[in-house]
Enzyme design. Sequence first.
Site, mmCIF file in Angstrom:
data_model
loop_
_atom_site.group_PDB
_atom_site.id
_atom_site.type_symbol
_atom_site.label_atom_id
_atom_site.label_comp_id
_atom_site.label_asym_id
_atom_site.label_seq_id
_atom_site.Cartn_x
_atom_site.Cartn_y
_atom_site.Cartn_z
ATOM 1 N N ASN A 10 0.881 -1.170 0.000
ATOM 2 C CA ASN A 10 0.000 0.000 0.000
ATOM 3 C C ASN A 10 0.919 1.221 0.000
ATOM 4 O O ASN A 10 1.528 1.530 1.016
ATOM 5 C CB ASN A 10 -0.880 -0.023 1.267
ATOM 6 C CG ASN A 10 -1.673 1.265 1.429
ATOM 7 O OD1 ASN A 10 -1.817 2.041 0.485
ATOM 8 N ND2 ASN A 10 -2.191 1.489 2.626
ATOM 9 N N TRP A 11 1.015 1.841 -1.161
ATOM 10 C CA TRP A 11 1.926 2.998 -1.274
ATOM 11 C C TRP A 11 1.375 4.245 -0.585
ATOM 12 O O TRP A 11 2.082 5.225 -0.433
ATOM 13 C CB TRP A 11 2.207 3.307 -2.761
ATOM 14 C CG TRP A 11 3.207 2.376 -3.385
ATOM 15 C CD1 TRP A 11 3.866 1.335 -2.788
ATOM 16 C CD2 TRP A 11 3.696 2.430 -4.742
ATOM 17 N NE1 TRP A 11 4.718 0.730 -3.682
ATOM 18 C CE2 TRP A 11 4.635 1.392 -4.886
ATOM 19 C CE3 TRP A 11 3.423 3.244 -5.836
ATOM 20 C CZ2 TRP A 11 5.309 1.149 -6.089
ATOM 21 C CZ3 TRP A 11 4.083 3.007 -7.037
ATOM 22 C CH2 TRP A 11 5.018 1.963 -7.156
ATOM 23 N N LYS A 12 0.108 4.246 -0.233
ATOM 24 C CA LYS A 12 -0.543 5.420 0.364
ATOM 25 C C LYS A 12 -0.329 6.644 -0.555
ATOM 26 O O LYS A 12 -0.320 6.493 -1.763
ATOM 27 C CB LYS A 12 -0.021 5.674 1.779
ATOM 28 C CG LYS A 12 -0.014 4.409 2.647
ATOM 29 C CD LYS A 12 0.191 4.704 4.101
ATOM 30 C CE LYS A 12 0.393 3.406 4.853
ATOM 31 N NZ LYS A 12 0.135 3.529 6.259
ATOM 32 N N HIS A 95 -9.503 1.178 4.601
ATOM 33 C CA HIS A 95 -8.245 1.322 5.352
ATOM 34 C C HIS A 95 -8.498 2.228 6.557
ATOM 35 O O HIS A 95 -9.293 3.168 6.474
ATOM 36 C CB HIS A 95 -7.169 1.909 4.437
ATOM 37 C CG HIS A 95 -5.801 1.844 5.034
ATOM 38 N ND1 HIS A 95 -5.367 2.763 5.954
ATOM 39 C CD2 HIS A 95 -4.782 0.950 4.874
ATOM 40 C CE1 HIS A 95 -4.123 2.451 6.327
ATOM 41 N NE2 HIS A 95 -3.748 1.353 5.689
ATOM 42 N N GLU A 97 -6.864 4.597 7.740
ATOM 43 C CA GLU A 97 -6.639 6.033 7.486
ATOM 44 C C GLU A 97 -7.861 6.653 6.814
ATOM 45 O O GLU A 97 -8.186 7.821 7.042
ATOM 46 C CB GLU A 97 -5.365 6.214 6.632
ATOM 47 C CG GLU A 97 -4.112 5.928 7.461
ATOM 48 C CD GLU A 97 -2.938 5.394 6.669
ATOM 49 O OE1 GLU A 97 -2.922 5.516 5.438
ATOM 50 O OE2 GLU A 97 -2.022 4.835 7.309
ATOM 51 N N GLU A 165 -5.671 -5.249 10.321
ATOM 52 C CA GLU A 165 -4.677 -4.211 10.582
ATOM 53 C C GLU A 165 -4.989 -3.516 11.903
ATOM 54 O O GLU A 165 -5.825 -2.586 11.935
ATOM 55 C CB GLU A 165 -4.695 -3.173 9.452
ATOM 56 C CG GLU A 165 -4.383 -3.752 8.097
ATOM 57 C CD GLU A 165 -3.724 -2.731 7.195
ATOM 58 O OE1 GLU A 165 -2.609 -2.990 6.755
ATOM 59 O OE2 GLU A 165 -4.313 -1.663 6.958
ATOM 60 N N GLY A 171 2.100 1.985 10.692
ATOM 61 C CA GLY A 171 3.037 3.107 10.551
ATOM 62 C C GLY A 171 3.708 3.513 11.849
ATOM 63 O O GLY A 171 4.309 4.578 11.935
ATOM 64 N N SER A 211 3.132 -2.427 10.298
ATOM 65 C CA SER A 211 4.591 -2.451 10.497
ATOM 66 C C SER A 211 5.214 -3.807 10.174
ATOM 67 O O SER A 211 6.189 -4.221 10.797
ATOM 68 C CB SER A 211 4.946 -2.001 11.915
ATOM 69 O OG SER A 211 4.510 -0.670 12.131
ATOM 70 N N GLY A 232 2.660 -1.339 4.270
ATOM 71 C CA GLY A 232 2.716 0.093 3.976
ATOM 72 C C GLY A 232 4.145 0.534 3.715
ATOM 73 O O GLY A 232 4.676 0.387 2.608
ATOM 74 N N GLY A 233 4.800 1.057 4.738
ATOM 75 C CA GLY A 233 6.145 1.635 4.607
ATOM 76 C C GLY A 233 7.131 0.752 3.854
ATOM 77 O O GLY A 233 7.864 1.237 2.977
#
Length: 248
Positions: A10-12, A95, A97, A165, A171, A211, A232-233
């Site tokens: 997930n590049w966000k 998600h 966010e 999640e 994150g 994470s 993500g990251g």
Amino acid sequence: MSRKPFIAGNWKMNMTAASGKKLIEELKPLVKNANCDVALCVPAILIPEMVKAAKGSNIKIGAENIHWAPSGAFTGEISAEMLKEYGVEYAIIGHSERRQYFGETDETVNKRLHAALNAGITPIVCVGETLSERENGTTNEVLDRQLSVGLAGVEDIKKIVIAYEPVWAIGTGKTATDEQAQETIAHIRKKIGELFCPNCAQKVIIQYGGSMNAKNCKGLMAQPDIDGGLIGGASLKIDFATIVNFDK
Ligand code: PEP
């Protein structure tokens, strides 16, 4: 029951067309012998270029959101049909966010996932508890609500991917322990069994997200109910290939 693992990035709101293309080119040879399905969910504007970059490889491209209506007066939104036209195969839905910053609810999650299914896009439906919900012991109750409202009306539950999640792990660098993630995902599978059928629940892919990285992926992936990761990251770096090759 064997389920094919599925690792998705997930590049966000990160990357540009140039940096995204460069990363995909670097990843292609490194993930080509993966024993799992691989996808990168990318910002909508990058989709056409990333689909082109990933062409001929085993990397599928996904969206990070989808609108529920086929068309209409929804300024700034993108429909499932528009995404499908550009080669999108997956879409992240709900998600945390989006729940936190954009008012996403279990009801809108449900509408969006039906739009995805109708267009032939596989929804990756995110569920998870906040830190205070975990601390006050309501994790399972929260997940049960997210699943029963979010997945209402789904005819073939095997067409949905679930991403567990925990919000407190996204994150933050704080991963759920292997045992915490396994225990909660086993609960999710049991609940899906109750809502749909126990046999179908055994076929549903359930990812862990929060994470997850090149170091902790092996332990998480060794858990019997964890079928993959939503990353993500670490999906913004070459480390993503190490996670995809978690079994090597
Ligand atoms: C995510 O965005 O879905 C996620 C799990 O992020 P991170 O891996 O950075 O915690």
